[in-house]
Enzyme design. Structure first.
Site, PDB file in Angstrom:
ATOM      1  N   GLY A  57     -21.615  76.396  21.181  1.00  0.00           N
ATOM      2  CA  GLY A  57     -20.651  75.745  20.299  1.00  0.00           C
ATOM      3  C   GLY A  57     -19.433  76.573  19.949  1.00  0.00           C
ATOM      4  CG  ASP A 113     -20.475  76.019  16.655  1.00  0.00           C
ATOM      5  OD1 ASP A 113     -21.347  76.857  16.387  1.00  0.00           O
ATOM      6  OD2 ASP A 113     -20.754  74.902  17.136  1.00  0.00           O
ATOM      7  CG  ASP A 116     -26.436  71.676   9.765  1.00  0.00           C
ATOM      8  OD1 ASP A 116     -26.899  71.339   8.673  1.00  0.00           O
ATOM      9  OD2 ASP A 116     -26.155  70.855  10.644  1.00  0.00           O
ATOM     10  CG  PHE A 165     -23.331  64.195  13.889  1.00  0.00           C
ATOM     11  CD1 PHE A 165     -22.753  64.078  15.147  1.00  0.00           C
ATOM     12  CD2 PHE A 165     -24.466  64.967  13.733  1.00  0.00           C
ATOM     13  CE1 PHE A 165     -23.300  64.725  16.248  1.00  0.00           C
ATOM     14  CE2 PHE A 165     -25.024  65.607  14.823  1.00  0.00           C
ATOM     15  CZ  PHE A 165     -24.446  65.495  16.085  1.00  0.00           C
TER      16      PHE A 165
HETATM   17  C1  PRP Z   1     -25.558  74.831  16.411  1.00  0.00           C
HETATM   18  C2  PRP Z   1     -24.483  75.787  15.947  1.00  0.00           C
HETATM   19  C3  PRP Z   1     -25.263  76.885  15.293  1.00  0.00           C
HETATM   20  C4  PRP Z   1     -26.464  76.164  14.728  1.00  0.00           C
HETATM   21  C5  PRP Z   1     -26.254  75.927  13.259  1.00  0.00           C
HETATM   22  O1  PRP Z   1     -26.042  75.253  17.650  1.00  0.00           O
HETATM   23  O2  PRP Z   1     -23.709  76.266  17.019  1.00  0.00           O
HETATM   24  O3  PRP Z   1     -25.667  77.889  16.187  1.00  0.00           O
HETATM   25  O4  PRP Z   1     -26.587  74.916  15.416  1.00  0.00           O
HETATM   26  O5  PRP Z   1     -27.325  75.200  12.702  1.00  0.00           O
HETATM   27  P1  PRP Z   1     -28.301  75.781  11.597  1.00  0.00           P
HETATM   28  O6  PRP Z   1     -27.459  76.443  10.563  1.00  0.00           O
HETATM   29  O7  PRP Z   1     -28.996  74.544  11.087  1.00  0.00           O
HETATM   30  O8  PRP Z   1     -29.262  76.719  12.260  1.00  0.00           O
HETATM   31  P2  PRP Z   1     -26.921  74.346  18.616  1.00  0.00           P
HETATM   32  O9  PRP Z   1     -28.330  74.778  18.522  1.00  0.00           O
HETATM   33  O10 PRP Z   1     -26.602  72.909  18.367  1.00  0.00           O
HETATM   34  O11 PRP Z   1     -26.416  74.786  20.055  1.00  0.00           O
HETATM   35  P3  PRP Z   1     -24.961  74.773  20.731  1.00  0.00           P
HETATM   36  O12 PRP Z   1     -24.109  75.783  19.982  1.00  0.00           O
HETATM   37  O13 PRP Z   1     -25.224  75.202  22.131  1.00  0.00           O
HETATM   38  O14 PRP Z   1     -24.387  73.378  20.645  1.00  0.00           O
END
Ligand code: PRP
Length: 195
Positions: A57, A113, A116, A165
């Protein structure tokens, strides 16, 4: 001929049709990324610096951020997985790709990025601290404070956003939409929720 299963998303003429509204536009992102680059320039002038991007991300943010940074620095990448194909965090963090070299004694800035639940970063910070860096700080483009499940100190936030979202500028839904140049809110119908 493709052997991939058919995914209706590829029938679309434009991904823009799936966006309910633009939350952060390109100009606003560019200005904020420049400010964040200046923060790094000031904080790490005349210091060793390694930026660690958390794939996938953060790739767009990372690419723009390092071009807003004018001081010498190195970059490296980690990949984690927490979400699968759904829209909410499972809380399970797996390391899919680790750093290429030791971070002992180095100044590290983790570039994300979005934060959450905080579970991904909480886990990453714990394992990176065990490797004894000189310092470890966190910069994220987006923060969703309402969604936080784990308490985590974030040093620099680009934009604090509501619990919607979002996709674009590197962020995906089911691996699509990363190429949109802005941060947009996905129409709920795209992920099977009522409008
Ligand atoms: C997303 C983002 C963070 C994480 C945040 O990655 O890039 O690394 O989720 O969420 P959290 O605070 O609830 O842990 P994702 O696992 O979707 O992978 P990506 O970056 O490859 O899309």
């Amino acid at each position: 001929m493709s052997t991939q299963p058919h995914r209706p998303v590829f029938d679309k003429v434009s991904l823009h049709q799936d966006i309910a509204k633009v939350l952060v536009d390109e100009v606003t992102i560019r200005k904020r990324v420049r400010e964040l680059g200046d923060v790094i320039n000031r904080e790490y002038a005349h210091k060793d610096l390694l930026l660690v991007s958390v794939l996938k991300g953060s790739i767009i943010f990372m690419a723009d951020l390092i071009r807003a940074i004018t001081i010498p620095h190195e970059i490296d990448f980690m990949a984690t997985s927490s979400y699968g194909a759904g829209t909410s965090s499972s809380g399970v963090v797996r390391i899919l790709k680790d750093l290429n070299s030791s971070i002992e004694g180095r100044n590290i800035v983790v570039v994300e990025d979005i934060i959450d639940s905080g579970r991904t970063l909480s886990y990453l910070v714990r394992i990176l601290q065990e490797r004894r860096p000189a310092s470890l700080r966190i910069m994220t483009l987006l923060d969703k404070p309402e969604r936080r499940e784990v308490d985590i100190h974030v040093d620099w936030v680009g934009f604090s956003i509501p619990n919607e979202f979002v996709v674009g500028y590197g962020l995906d839904y089911d691996e699509i939409y990363r190429n949109l140049p802005f941060i947009g809110v996905l129409k709920p119908s795209v992920y099977g929720a009522p409008e």
